[in-house]
Design a protein around this motif. Sequence first.
Motif, short mmCIF file in Angstrom:
data_model
loop_
_atom_site.label_atom_id
_atom_site.label_comp_id
_atom_site.label_asym_id
_atom_site.label_seq_id
_atom_site.Cartn_x
_atom_site.Cartn_y
_atom_site.Cartn_z
N LEU A 156 0.81 -1.22 0.00
CA LEU A 156 0.00 0.00 0.00
C LEU A 156 0.84 1.27 0.00
N VAL A 157 2.07 1.21 0.50
CA VAL A 157 2.85 2.43 0.69
C VAL A 157 3.09 3.14 -0.64
N TYR A 158 3.76 2.48 -1.58
CA TYR A 158 4.09 3.12 -2.85
C TYR A 158 2.87 3.26 -3.75
N VAL A 159 1.93 2.32 -3.66
CA VAL A 159 0.72 2.42 -4.50
C VAL A 159 -0.14 3.60 -4.05
N LEU A 160 -0.19 3.87 -2.75
CA LEU A 160 -0.93 5.03 -2.26
C LEU A 160 -0.32 6.34 -2.76
N VAL A 161 1.02 6.39 -2.84
CA VAL A 161 1.67 7.58 -3.39
C VAL A 161 1.24 7.79 -4.84
N CYS A 162 1.29 6.73 -5.64
CA CYS A 162 0.89 6.82 -7.05
C CYS A 162 -0.57 7.25 -7.18
N SER A 163 -1.43 6.70 -6.35
CA SER A 163 -2.86 6.99 -6.46
C SER A 163 -3.18 8.42 -6.04
N ALA A 164 -2.59 8.86 -4.94
CA ALA A 164 -2.86 10.22 -4.46
C ALA A 164 -2.37 11.26 -5.45
N ILE A 165 -1.12 11.11 -5.90
CA ILE A 165 -0.59 12.05 -6.90
C ILE A 165 -1.34 11.92 -8.22
N GLY A 166 -1.80 10.69 -8.54
CA GLY A 166 -2.54 10.48 -9.78
C GLY A 166 -3.84 11.26 -9.83
N SER A 167 -4.49 11.45 -8.68
CA SER A 167 -5.72 12.23 -8.69
C SER A 167 -5.46 13.67 -9.11
N TRP A 209 0.10 26.68 -18.72
CA TRP A 209 1.51 26.30 -18.54
C TRP A 209 1.76 25.76 -17.14
N VAL A 210 1.08 26.34 -16.14
CA VAL A 210 1.21 25.82 -14.77
C VAL A 210 0.70 24.38 -14.70
N LEU A 211 -0.44 24.13 -15.34
CA LEU A 211 -1.00 22.77 -15.36
C LEU A 211 -0.07 21.80 -16.07
N LEU A 212 0.60 22.26 -17.14
CA LEU A 212 1.52 21.39 -17.87
C LEU A 212 2.71 20.99 -17.01
N VAL A 213 3.29 21.97 -16.29
CA VAL A 213 4.43 21.69 -15.42
C VAL A 213 4.01 20.74 -14.29
N CYS A 214 2.86 21.01 -13.70
CA CYS A 214 2.37 20.14 -12.62
C CYS A 214 2.13 18.72 -13.12
N LEU A 215 1.62 18.59 -14.36
CA LEU A 215 1.35 17.28 -14.93
C LEU A 215 2.64 16.49 -15.11
N VAL A 216 3.68 17.14 -15.61
CA VAL A 216 4.97 16.46 -15.81
C VAL A 216 5.53 15.98 -14.48
N ILE A 217 5.45 16.83 -13.45
CA ILE A 217 5.96 16.45 -12.13
C ILE A 217 5.16 15.27 -11.56
N CYS A 218 3.83 15.35 -11.65
CA CYS A 218 2.98 14.29 -11.09
C CYS A 218 3.22 12.96 -11.79
N GLN A 249 4.56 9.42 -10.26
CA GLN A 249 3.77 8.20 -10.42
C GLN A 249 4.59 7.07 -11.03
N ILE A 250 5.27 7.35 -12.12
CA ILE A 250 6.05 6.31 -12.80
C ILE A 250 7.13 5.76 -11.87
N ASN A 251 7.81 6.65 -11.15
CA ASN A 251 8.89 6.23 -10.27
C ASN A 251 8.40 5.25 -9.21
N TYR A 252 7.32 5.61 -8.51
CA TYR A 252 6.88 4.78 -7.38
C TYR A 252 6.06 3.58 -7.84
N LEU A 253 5.42 3.67 -9.01
CA LEU A 253 4.74 2.48 -9.53
C LEU A 253 5.77 1.43 -9.95
N ASN A 254 6.87 1.87 -10.56
CA ASN A 254 7.94 0.93 -10.90
C ASN A 254 8.55 0.30 -9.65
N LYS A 255 8.68 1.08 -8.58
CA LYS A 255 9.19 0.51 -7.32
C LYS A 255 8.25 -0.57 -6.80
N ALA A 256 6.94 -0.28 -6.83
CA ALA A 256 5.98 -1.27 -6.34
C ALA A 256 6.01 -2.52 -7.20
#
Length: 357
Positions: free
Chosen positions: A179-190, A219-228, A232-239
């Motif tokens: 649940l730890v890393y999957v919760l990170v992906c899910s919360a940031i994914g929202s 542009w703010v939304l685009l930057v936030c999307l790239v960060i999110c 997500q990819i980083n912690y989903l790969n860890k899980a």
Amino acid sequence: AAAVGGRPGFYVGLGLALASSAFIGGSFILKKKGLLRLCRRGRARAGQGGHAYLQEWLWWAGLLCMGVGEAANFAAYAFAPATLVTPLGALSVLVSAVLSSTFLNEQLNVHGKIGCLLSILGSTVMVIHAPQEEEVSSLESMAEKLKDPGFIVFAVCVLVSSLLLIFVAGPRYGQSNVLVYVLVCSAIGSLSVSCVKGLGIALKELFLGKPVLKEPLGWVLLVCLVICISVQINYLNKALDIFNTSVVTPVYYVLFTTSVMTCSAILFKEWQHMVLDNIIGTISGFLTIVSGIFLLHSFRDVPFTPNLLPLFLQQGRTDPHTPWRSTDRHQTCQHQPLLPSEDKGAQSMEEEEEEEG
């Protein structure tokens, strides 16, 4: 306004979401076919650090299908509510399950077939009862929604909880609790889905000739999307690296979809004009999809034997000791890894086939 956010737009978004699932589900099969062809040629495997798949046209066809599917999914958020688009992503699992049984000679056990049926039924119920009127149709209205105190509190809670999970819970429980890393992906994914929704609206306005590029919000939304997405990819790969895919996939789908629906309810208020029976129908459809995905993944390696049937159904069998294992010789849907990063288990399967041959 009806053409933008009413029923015509709803059906466009629904069609794009269904097309997205078809392309994404098919992309896994094409990639897997390409990887298996490389395996038969004795080339270096992706799981061992090889990059020979870059020379295989089937793998590139799968990548192209994935890109088309993701683009269709991105566009769907501009027309249909996120409460509808996100849960329909489960249909890509069903597409890949059906195609894998056809083209990869993989078999679904009875649990997988029931799971597919439940997911289709749940998706149908959600489409019937989902909110059809868009609450946001322009960047101006999107900016007003983002200033809502309820969403600001929600976003702060998501960020704080994600930081606690990453820096406090991660080092202690990340290796033992899925649940730890999957919760990170899910919360940031929202939050990333909210950014996608805003960018989809911005692109729609851009095609209508409005000066969207001068608006800082896009542009703010685009930057936030790239960060999110990067988080997500980083912690989903860890899980996926730590835990079995059959565990991560259903848990991630449930938590991610629940987070997106919660965020949509707070930010876009898609539920405020829905009557009670539509709210119950939407939740029931989502829970039905969850049940189907759970059956499809969690019981895919459980053999179905006649001992599981009631006694009166077993009486017609001549040999009660012969198990129904005709389909168990094949691995069930998606048991073979479909992505290059998960392509570690297919080598043993290929070696077994060569020994049998």
